[in-house]
Scaffold this motif. Structure first.
Motif, PDB file in Angstrom:
ATOM      1  N   PHE A  35       0.849  -1.191   0.000  1.00  0.00           N
ATOM      2  CA  PHE A  35       0.000   0.000   0.000  1.00  0.00           C
ATOM      3  C   PHE A  35       0.887   1.244   0.000  1.00  0.00           C
ATOM      4  N   GLU A  36       0.290   2.354  -0.380  1.00  0.00           N
ATOM      5  CA  GLU A  36       1.011   3.618  -0.466  1.00  0.00           C
ATOM      6  C   GLU A  36       0.765   4.447   0.787  1.00  0.00           C
ATOM      7  N   THR A  37       1.835   5.038   1.294  1.00  0.00           N
ATOM      8  CA  THR A  37       1.710   5.930   2.436  1.00  0.00           C
ATOM      9  C   THR A  37       2.858   6.914   2.446  1.00  0.00           C
ATOM     10  N   GLN A  38       2.546   8.176   2.547  1.00  0.00           N
ATOM     11  CA  GLN A  38       3.556   9.217   2.695  1.00  0.00           C
ATOM     12  C   GLN A  38       4.621   9.154   1.609  1.00  0.00           C
ATOM     13  N   GLY A  39       4.184   8.867   0.376  1.00  0.00           N
ATOM     14  CA  GLY A  39       5.067   8.891  -0.767  1.00  0.00           C
ATOM     15  C   GLY A  39       5.923   7.669  -0.972  1.00  0.00           C
ATOM     16  N   GLN A  40       5.619   6.566  -0.295  1.00  0.00           N
ATOM     17  CA  GLN A  40       6.394   5.348  -0.474  1.00  0.00           C
ATOM     18  C   GLN A  40       5.492   4.127  -0.390  1.00  0.00           C
ATOM     19  N   THR A  41       5.959   3.025  -0.951  1.00  0.00           N
ATOM     20  CA  THR A  41       5.210   1.777  -0.936  1.00  0.00           C
ATOM     21  C   THR A  41       5.747   0.871   0.157  1.00  0.00           C
ATOM     22  N   LEU A  42       4.866   0.476   1.057  1.00  0.00           N
ATOM     23  CA  LEU A  42       5.247  -0.460   2.110  1.00  0.00           C
ATOM     24  C   LEU A  42       4.708  -1.836   1.765  1.00  0.00           C
ATOM     25  N   SER A  43       5.452  -2.855   2.184  1.00  0.00           N
ATOM     26  CA  SER A  43       5.138  -4.225   1.797  1.00  0.00           C
ATOM     27  C   SER A  43       4.954  -5.107   3.016  1.00  0.00           C
ATOM     28  N   GLY A  44       3.953  -5.971   2.928  1.00  0.00           N
ATOM     29  CA  GLY A  44       3.701  -6.875   4.037  1.00  0.00           C
ATOM     30  C   GLY A  44       2.954  -8.111   3.610  1.00  0.00           C
ATOM     31  N   LEU A  45       2.230  -8.688   4.547  1.00  0.00           N
ATOM     32  CA  LEU A  45       1.502  -9.931   4.318  1.00  0.00           C
ATOM     33  C   LEU A  45       0.069  -9.808   4.824  1.00  0.00           C
ATOM     34  N   ILE A  46      -0.827 -10.451   4.110  1.00  0.00           N
ATOM     35  CA  ILE A  46      -2.207 -10.610   4.547  1.00  0.00           C
ATOM     36  C   ILE A  46      -2.455 -12.090   4.797  1.00  0.00           C
ATOM     37  N   ASP A  47      -2.987 -12.418   5.958  1.00  0.00           N
ATOM     38  CA  ASP A  47      -3.412 -13.782   6.273  1.00  0.00           C
ATOM     39  C   ASP A  47      -4.927 -13.796   6.367  1.00  0.00           C
TER      40      ASP A  47
END
Length: 361
Positions: A35-47
């Motif tokens: 997702f995008e936040t504060q001008g950068q893309t953060l990466s994670g996991l959905i379970d």
């Protein structure tokens, strides 16, 4: 500038993201999440539950320190249990960690971390992730500041599990004082060091000279453990510069007037009082990182007095800052730990609360 130059900034959050890594079973479907936040893309996991359907969604909010969710598999025990209960979970790496863009800042402002949560929640709703119509937060330690900020900005986030939450001011004073006995100080020496800290800050804040400060803090400054945690003491130039800055700020200075600790969230009491959320707060009675008694009282006097909110609190006997069974709860013991055991009821209490409070309506 804080009255003490703190190299570790705060150790409230040491090991806060640590969890036993286990392989996820067939009750969980795991996929990447960005997702995008504060001008950068953060990466994670959905379970998500194996069925693909979910009755709610929980966002995990990290404590202090770095993250690597794909390698360390944090909160795996909880993520699996929540999936079995029919709840989706989401967790991502901080900026500059794992596969997230940006530059890692170990002292990332809590407002920035809260904005991540708000932006993630918005994205989850917009993309129709299972369970996103009922979002809650699970946060540990430093998340005790982040979660209330996010909850205040997003009224659709409706519940919160707070683990070893945060006091109004930074925890550094409590952490240092409570760990002194583990580092070889007698009760008498620890009491002297505590008194010297408070007296030293009074001198500093009231305009006293560095000589007066030094004379009043001889035992404090000579203690090897304190030195190892904070580094060199000020020279006269730095002392006077920091003092001028503090005095010029007056009552607006973001520091506790008694012990000098930084206040990350001004008016936290008011913020908590105005949160219309269901909250489960968990603590360990051997927590030497944060003053859990103070946090317990803070929640009781704020969330607990709001008729539009609900609050359940529990203290686990023999548990430390990360709600793991411990002999002392000291930082030294936590660093040396090779394995961890949760106290009886740690998982079940959260599951029961979610069933009764979150999933029952």
């Amino acid at each position: 500038m804080a009255w003490l130059k703190i190299y570790f900034v705060t150790l409230m959050f040491v090991f806060a993201g640590t969890a036993c890594a286990v392989a996820q079973d067939n009750t969980t479907q795991t996929r990447d999440f960005t997702f995008e936040t504060q001008g950068q893309t953060l990466s994670g996991l959905i379970d998500t539950p194996a069925s693909g359907n979910a009755e709610a969604l929980i966002i995990f909010v990290h404590g202090y320190g770095g993250t690597d969710i794909r390698t360390r598999n944090p909160y795996s025990q909880l993520r699996d249990r929540f999936a079995e209960l029919g709840i989706t979970t989401v967790v991502w790496d901080k900026p500059g960690q794992g596969e997230s863009e940006g530059e890692f800042d170990i002292n990332q402002p809590v407002a920035s971390s809260a904005q991540e949560v708000v932006d993630a929640a918005r994205h989850l709703r917009e993309t129709g992730v299972a369970g996103a119509d009922k979002i809650g937060l699970w946060g540990i330690s430093r998340a005790g500041w982040i979660a209330p900020l996010a909850l205040a900005q997003d009224s659709e986030i409706s519940f919160w599990i707070s683990v070893s939450g945060a006091t109004v001011e930074d925890n550094y004073f409590y952490l240092l004082m409570s760990n002194l006995p583990c580092e070889g100080s007698s009760e008498e020496e620890a009491a002297t060091i505590r008194e010297e800290w408070l007296n030293g800050y009074r001198i500093f804040r009231s305009g006293g000279t560095q000589d007066e400060f030094s004379a009043a803090t001889e035992t404090l400054r000579a203690n090897a453990y304190i030195q190892s945690m904070r580094g060199d003491w000020w020279n006269q130039i730095d002392y006077e510069a920091a003092q001028r800055e503090l005095i010029a700020a007056g009552d607006s200075a973001p520091y506790d007037k008694v012990n000098g600790q930084f206040i990350s969230v001004p008016n936290l009491e008011t913020l908590l009082s105005n949160l219309d959320v269901d909250t489960l707060a968990l603590f360990g009675d051997r927590d030497r990182n944060i003053d859990w008694r103070q946090v317990y009282a803070l929640y009781d006097e704020t969330l607990g007095q709001n008729p539009e909110a609900s609050l359940q609190q529990h203290v686990f006997e023999g548990a430390d800052h990360v709600i793991t069974l411990a002999e002392t709860g000291c930082i030294r013991e936590m660093r040396a730990r090779q394995s961890s055991v949760k106290p009886d009821g740690y998982y079940q209490m959260q599951l029961d609360w979610l069933r009764e409070v979150v999933l029952s309506d």
